[in-house]
Design an enzyme around this catalytic site. Structure first.
Site, short mmCIF file in Angstrom:
data_model
loop_
_atom_site.label_atom_id
_atom_site.label_comp_id
_atom_site.label_asym_id
_atom_site.label_seq_id
_atom_site.Cartn_x
_atom_site.Cartn_y
_atom_site.Cartn_z
N ARG A 12 -2.34 2.81 -0.55
CA ARG A 12 -1.35 1.68 -0.56
C ARG A 12 -1.57 0.53 -1.69
O ARG A 12 -2.03 -0.49 -1.46
CB ARG A 12 -1.29 0.92 0.74
CG ARG A 12 -0.98 1.86 1.92
CD ARG A 12 -0.50 1.11 3.27
NE ARG A 12 0.88 0.62 3.11
CZ ARG A 12 1.34 0.09 4.23
NH1 ARG A 12 0.61 -0.27 5.37
NH2 ARG A 12 2.64 -0.40 4.36
N SER B 56 9.74 1.97 -3.73
CA SER B 56 8.61 1.08 -2.94
C SER B 56 9.52 0.16 -2.34
O SER B 56 9.95 -0.76 -3.13
CB SER B 56 7.49 0.78 -3.77
OG SER B 56 6.87 -0.47 -3.17
N VAL B 57 9.43 -0.17 -1.14
CA VAL B 57 9.95 -1.18 -0.29
C VAL B 57 9.27 -2.68 -0.91
O VAL B 57 10.16 -3.29 -1.38
CB VAL B 57 9.70 -1.14 1.21
CG1 VAL B 57 10.32 -2.32 1.89
CG2 VAL B 57 10.44 0.24 1.87
N CYS C 164 -5.53 0.65 3.41
CA CYS C 164 -5.49 0.36 5.00
C CYS C 164 -5.48 1.93 5.68
O CYS C 164 -5.51 2.74 5.07
CB CYS C 164 -4.21 -0.30 5.89
SG CYS C 164 -2.75 0.68 5.37
N LYS D 128 10.53 -7.29 12.03
CA LYS D 128 9.25 -7.83 11.49
C LYS D 128 9.47 -7.61 9.71
O LYS D 128 9.10 -8.38 9.10
CB LYS D 128 8.05 -7.11 11.96
CG LYS D 128 6.76 -7.28 11.27
CD LYS D 128 5.56 -6.56 11.78
CE LYS D 128 5.49 -5.02 11.39
NZ LYS D 128 4.91 -4.70 9.91
N ASN D 129 9.76 -6.33 9.59
CA ASN D 129 9.67 -6.20 8.19
C ASN D 129 10.93 -6.89 7.24
O ASN D 129 10.94 -6.78 6.09
CB ASN D 129 10.12 -4.45 7.94
CG ASN D 129 8.72 -3.79 8.08
OD1 ASN D 129 7.64 -4.59 8.59
ND2 ASN D 129 8.52 -2.52 8.19
N ARG E 203 -0.71 -6.63 4.58
CA ARG E 203 -0.40 -6.48 3.28
C ARG E 203 0.87 -7.17 2.86
O ARG E 203 0.92 -7.64 1.49
CB ARG E 203 -0.18 -4.91 3.18
CG ARG E 203 -1.44 -4.00 3.38
CD ARG E 203 -1.02 -2.62 3.13
NE ARG E 203 -0.13 -2.45 1.93
CZ ARG E 203 -0.63 -2.18 0.64
NH1 ARG E 203 -1.94 -2.07 0.63
NH2 ARG E 203 0.22 -2.10 -0.23
N ASP F 201 8.23 5.45 9.68
CA ASP F 201 7.78 4.26 10.67
C ASP F 201 7.75 4.73 12.18
O ASP F 201 7.61 4.28 12.96
CB ASP F 201 8.19 2.80 10.53
CG ASP F 201 7.27 1.84 9.44
OD1 ASP F 201 6.40 2.50 8.86
OD2 ASP F 201 7.82 0.91 9.17
N ARG G 52 0.40 -6.53 16.30
CA ARG G 52 0.85 -6.93 14.91
C ARG G 52 2.40 -6.70 14.65
O ARG G 52 3.16 -7.20 13.83
CB ARG G 52 0.26 -5.98 13.69
CG ARG G 52 -1.32 -6.41 13.60
CD ARG G 52 -1.48 -5.52 12.47
NE ARG G 52 -0.65 -5.44 11.23
CZ ARG G 52 -0.17 -4.37 10.72
NH1 ARG G 52 -0.76 -3.21 10.80
NH2 ARG G 52 0.75 -4.22 9.73
N ILE H 228 5.75 10.06 2.83
CA ILE H 228 5.80 8.70 2.10
C ILE H 228 4.18 8.25 2.27
O ILE H 228 3.65 7.70 0.98
CB ILE H 228 6.47 7.62 2.87
CG1 ILE H 228 7.79 8.23 3.13
CG2 ILE H 228 6.17 6.10 2.42
CD1 ILE H 228 8.75 7.46 2.27
C1 UD1 Z 1 6.99 -1.17 3.90
C2 UD1 Z 1 6.84 -1.47 5.44
C3 UD1 Z 1 6.10 -0.32 6.05
C4 UD1 Z 1 6.64 1.20 5.84
C5 UD1 Z 1 7.08 1.31 4.28
C6 UD1 Z 1 7.76 2.64 4.13
C7 UD1 Z 1 7.10 -3.63 5.36
C8 UD1 Z 1 6.20 -5.20 5.60
N1 UD1 Z 1 6.19 -2.67 5.67
O1 UD1 Z 1 5.73 -0.86 3.53
O2 UD1 Z 1 6.26 -0.62 7.55
O3 UD1 Z 1 5.93 2.28 6.53
O4 UD1 Z 1 7.42 0.31 3.80
O5 UD1 Z 1 8.72 2.67 4.44
O6 UD1 Z 1 8.16 -3.93 5.28
N2 UD1 Z 1 3.28 2.81 -3.49
C9 UD1 Z 1 2.60 2.87 -4.69
N3 UD1 Z 1 2.55 1.59 -5.53
C10 UD1 Z 1 2.96 0.34 -5.00
C11 UD1 Z 1 3.59 0.40 -3.88
C12 UD1 Z 1 3.66 1.51 -3.03
O7 UD1 Z 1 1.98 3.79 -4.95
O8 UD1 Z 1 2.77 -0.61 -5.90
C13 UD1 Z 1 3.31 3.97 -2.75
C14 UD1 Z 1 2.45 3.96 -1.30
O9 UD1 Z 1 1.42 3.97 -1.32
C15 UD1 Z 1 3.55 4.74 -0.33
C16 UD1 Z 1 4.94 4.56 -0.86
O10 UD1 Z 1 4.83 4.02 -2.41
O11 UD1 Z 1 2.88 6.10 -0.52
C17 UD1 Z 1 6.06 3.83 -0.15
O12 UD1 Z 1 5.28 2.43 0.15
P1 UD1 Z 1 6.14 1.07 0.15
O13 UD1 Z 1 7.52 1.39 0.36
O14 UD1 Z 1 5.68 0.25 -1.03
O15 UD1 Z 1 5.50 0.64 1.41
P2 UD1 Z 1 5.20 -0.75 1.88
O16 UD1 Z 1 6.45 -1.93 1.12
O17 UD1 Z 1 3.85 -1.39 1.82
#
Ligand code: UD1
Length: 419
Positions: free
Chosen positions: A123, A165-166, A118, A22-23, A94, A308, A400, A330
């Site tokens: 996030r 950040s992913v 969420c 999915k991701n 998201r 995850d 989901r 995380i």
């Molecule tokens: C993606 C995955 C999710 C997984 C997460 C971490 C998808 C669709 N979802 O979520 O399943 O749990 O990676 O492996 O691929 N952060 C900030 N600012 C930002 C963006 C992120 O502070 O602009 C923080 C987040 O709050 C969190 C950390 O960075 O604490 C990591 O988040 P991130 O890697 O961005 O997760 P997602 O991409 O949302």
């Protein structure tokens, strides 16, 4: 509202085939806005993917989903394009925010709803916006929307993410494909799903290199010919079923349609706990486990242990000898499964970011509430090892992200039904 009813203690045997990730699919679908015609294979038929398809259609792309063969064809004829991602679609998923990079790069403007917080944490998307601003976008936040514009197009530059950040890596990468000159992204997330996105973008004509945590994107011309891509397997789904096998394999549980190279570190951790795993190239066999050992784990970006899989691992550790520790590094609020597991008899204490899990403990069935995707599946695992009956409410979270969860488990002799 639908519920799952699980009768516990049923041993598992047989084979589970893992679905597409999915991701990985979500950013690939968002990036398909850049192309003219793509065929994406091995996509999982889960709610988040349907929502992303709705979003692409809203933007003006034509889509043909083949549910029998798990593929989608997407056409962008550049006609009647709406550079808008509305709240109603982004609020439930998201990853909708990932169309920001595509729209801004290709059409020089975008209006995308802020996804908001969420259950697992606040996030924010500040890192996404930080990177897009560096690429030359003007960004304003108004009425809950991100208004982004790059009148003269985006311009390649050097960007170092302050933290990993992913999503921000994906958004910046997709946007940079249409930037003039070269973009260098530093301190990137390097999850296998990001590597899959890179391989998709390369098929489109993008020139990308990945060295350590640095991604270099050279100015390139997007092909207008048809692109074919097969999404990688879902390593989180695999981890979840490996844990199910460790807890309940009668003799052997076979899990296939995978690539063991990608999940080496998770396999090593499970082996340290005492899980018996035989690895082949495209499958693993989980054998009946006698004794599980405690472990200390911290969730980290790839190649570290994935957040995850944290909730699912915790259920496994309720059956391990001694006190295990899991630090969630995380997300700030990702222990919501703990009160529910405690209601089933688990001995878990939370101290700041760390959960201390005392085992082995007999779990007993209860009525519990699913709170997010991974927490929900941990309750399924707990229900499968508990005595008597477990009822899980709010299972729309599971839908989901887990394709055919009940049928995959039922085929392996679990007693689980949706009512
Ligand atoms: C993606 C995955 C999710 C997984 C997460 C971490 C998808 C669709 N979802 O979520 O399943 O749990 O990676 O492996 O691929 N952060 C900030 N600012 C930002 C963006 C992120 O502070 O602009 C923080 C987040 O709050 C969190 C950390 O960075 O604490 C990591 O988040 P991130 O890697 O961005 O997760 P997602 O991409 O949302």
């Amino acid at each position: 509202m639908q519920k799952l009813i699980i009768k516990g203690k049923k041993k598992l045997s047989g084979k589970i085939s893992i679905s597409g990730s999915k991701n990985a699919t979500l950013p690939i679908l968002a990036a398909s806005i850049l192309a003219t015609n793509v065929k994406v294979k091995n996509i999982p038929l889960v709610k988040d993917i349907f929502t992303m398809i709705e979003l692409l259609k809203f933007i003006g792309l034509k889509t043909k989903l083949n549910k029998k063969k798990n593929f989608i064809e997407i056409y962008n004829k550049d006609k009647n394009i709406n550079t808008l991602a509305p709240y109603k679609l982004v609020k439930t998923m998201r990853a909708g925010v990932l169309v920001l990079g595509s729209l801004l790069g290709k059409y020089k403007k975008a209006k995308v709803s802020l996804p908001g917080g969420c259950a697992i944490g606040t996030r924010p998307v500040d890192l996404h916006l930080f990177a897009l601003k560096k690429l030359g976008a003007k960004i304003k936040i108004k009425d809950g929307y991100i208004l982004a514009e790059a009148k003269n197009g985006l311009k390649g530059t050097k960007i170092k993410f302050p933290s990993i950040s992913v999503g921000a890596t994906e958004n910046a990468l997709i946007a940079a494909v249409n930037a003039r000159g070269t973009t260098i992204l530093k301190n990137c997330a390097i999850e296998p799903e990001i590597k899959d996105l890179i391989s998709f973008l390369e098929k489109m004509g993008a020139k990308i290199s990945l060295i350590g945590r640095t991604i270099l994107i050279k100015e390139s011309k997007i092909k207008t010919s048809k692109i074919n891509h097969e999404v990688i397997f879902d390593r989180i789904e695999l981890g979840t079923y490996m844990i199910a096998g460790a807890l309940l394999a009668k003799k052997n549980l076979i899990i296939d349609k995978i690539d063991t190279k990608i999940i080496k570190s998770e396999i090593n951790i499970l082996k340290k706990i005492g899980v018996k795993i035989t690895q082949k190239k495209k499958s693993v066999i989980i054998k009946k486990c006698k004794r599980l050992k405690k472990i200390n784990i911290i969730t980290k970006p790839f190649p570290g242990f994935p957040t995850d899989l944290q909730a699912q691992l915790m259920v496994l550790l309720t059956q391990a000898d001694g006190i295990s520790k899991i630090k969630e590094d995380i997300f700030e609020n990702r222990f919501m499964h703990v009160p529910e597991l405690k209601r089933m008899g688990a001995h878990i204490i939370i101290k700041d970011k760390t959960a201390l899990i005392k085992g082995p403990t007999k779990l007993t069935g209860a009525e519990v509430m699913a709170t997010d995707l991974r927490a929900s599946v941990s309750l399924v695992l707990a229900g499968m090892i508990a005595e008597n009956r477990t009822i899980i409410n709010r299972i729309y979270h599971l839908d989901r992200g887990y394709e055919f969860l009940e049928s995959k488990l039922k085929n392996c002799k679990a007693q689980i039904k949706r009512v």
